[in-house]
Design a protein around this motif. Structure first.
Motif, PDB file in Angstrom:
ATOM      1  N   ASP A 279       1.525   6.173   2.365  1.00 27.07           N
ATOM      2  CA  ASP A 279       0.574   5.379   1.608  1.00 27.07           C
ATOM      3  C   ASP A 279       0.416   5.920   0.204  1.00 27.07           C
ATOM      4  OD1 ASP A 279       0.093   3.962   3.960  1.00 27.07           O
ATOM      5  OD2 ASP A 279      -1.585   5.263   4.520  1.00 27.07           O
ATOM      6  N   LEU A 280       0.207   5.009  -0.743  1.00 28.30           N
ATOM      7  CA  LEU A 280      -0.118   5.411  -2.110  1.00 28.30           C
ATOM      8  C   LEU A 280      -1.509   6.037  -2.138  1.00 28.30           C
ATOM      9  CD1 LEU A 280       1.067   2.260  -4.071  1.00 28.30           C
ATOM     10  CD2 LEU A 280       1.985   4.565  -4.326  1.00 28.30           C
ATOM     11  N   VAL A 281      -1.656   7.107  -2.894  1.00 20.27           N
ATOM     12  CA  VAL A 281      -2.955   7.737  -3.078  1.00 20.27           C
ATOM     13  C   VAL A 281      -3.599   7.071  -4.296  1.00 20.27           C
ATOM     14  CG1 VAL A 281      -4.149   9.886  -3.659  1.00 20.27           C
ATOM     15  CG2 VAL A 281      -2.198   9.924  -2.090  1.00 20.27           C
ATOM     16  N   ALA A 282      -4.820   6.577  -4.118  1.00 20.15           N
ATOM     17  CA  ALA A 282      -5.522   5.911  -5.230  1.00 20.15           C
ATOM     18  C   ALA A 282      -5.728   6.886  -6.372  1.00 20.15           C
ATOM     19  CB  ALA A 282      -6.857   5.364  -4.753  1.00 20.15           C
ATOM     20  N   ALA A 283      -5.470   6.411  -7.574  1.00 19.73           N
ATOM     21  CA  ALA A 283      -5.584   7.276  -8.775  1.00 19.73           C
ATOM     22  C   ALA A 283      -7.022   7.500  -9.163  1.00 19.73           C
ATOM     23  CB  ALA A 283      -4.830   6.635  -9.933  1.00 19.73           C
TER      24      ALA A 283
ATOM     25  N   GLY B 203       0.770  -1.240   0.000  1.00 19.01           N
ATOM     26  CA  GLY B 203       0.000   0.000   0.000  1.00 19.01           C
ATOM     27  C   GLY B 203       0.797   1.283   0.000  1.00 19.01           C
TER      28      GLY B 203
END
Length: 124
Positions: free
Chosen positions: A120-124, A50
């Motif tokens: 955390d990765l930001v959802a595209a 994540g």
């Protein structure tokens, strides 16, 4: 013992520009918390579930860490792709070592690194 402060200055002015120009290192783009200036810092970024984990060689007091925490995120260019990262938080070595892949070398004990930054990765 953390790295001496003067070493960070040499890194910023000599090694970082070369690493960015070489294109082989992940580069974190962040905004100065006081100046508003955009900075690009080459770092060792380790993918975790994540998001990404960063080894804080110079500790959590480093300018780039303080900038990311103040802005609540940053962008990371890795393998030619840029990703948005958010929710930066400091984690200890126990949590860091749990989420790191077994293939990732742990920092040498001599460096006494106890803090890591996870985002955390930001959802595209």
């Amino acid at each position: 013992m953390p790295m001496p402060r003067w070493w960070g200055h040499i890194n910023k002015r000599v090694f970082n520009p070369r690493a960015i120009a070489g294109g082989k290192w992940p580069v974190l783009t962040h905004v100065g918390r006081t100046s508003g200036t955009t900075y690009r810092t080459p770092l060792d970024a380790h993918p975790v579930d994540g998001g990404y984990l960063f080894v804080l060689v110079y500790g959590s007091g480093s300018d780039w860490v303080q900038n990311v925490l103040a802005a609540d995120g940053a962008r990371l260019r890795v393998d030619g792709t840029e990703v948005e990262l958010a929710a930066p938080r400091l984690v200890g070595k126990d949590e860091a070592f749990q989420v790191l892949s077994d293939e990732v070398a742990r920092p040498p004990r001599l460096l006494r690194i106890t803090e890591f930054l996870r985002m955390d990765l930001v959802a595209a």
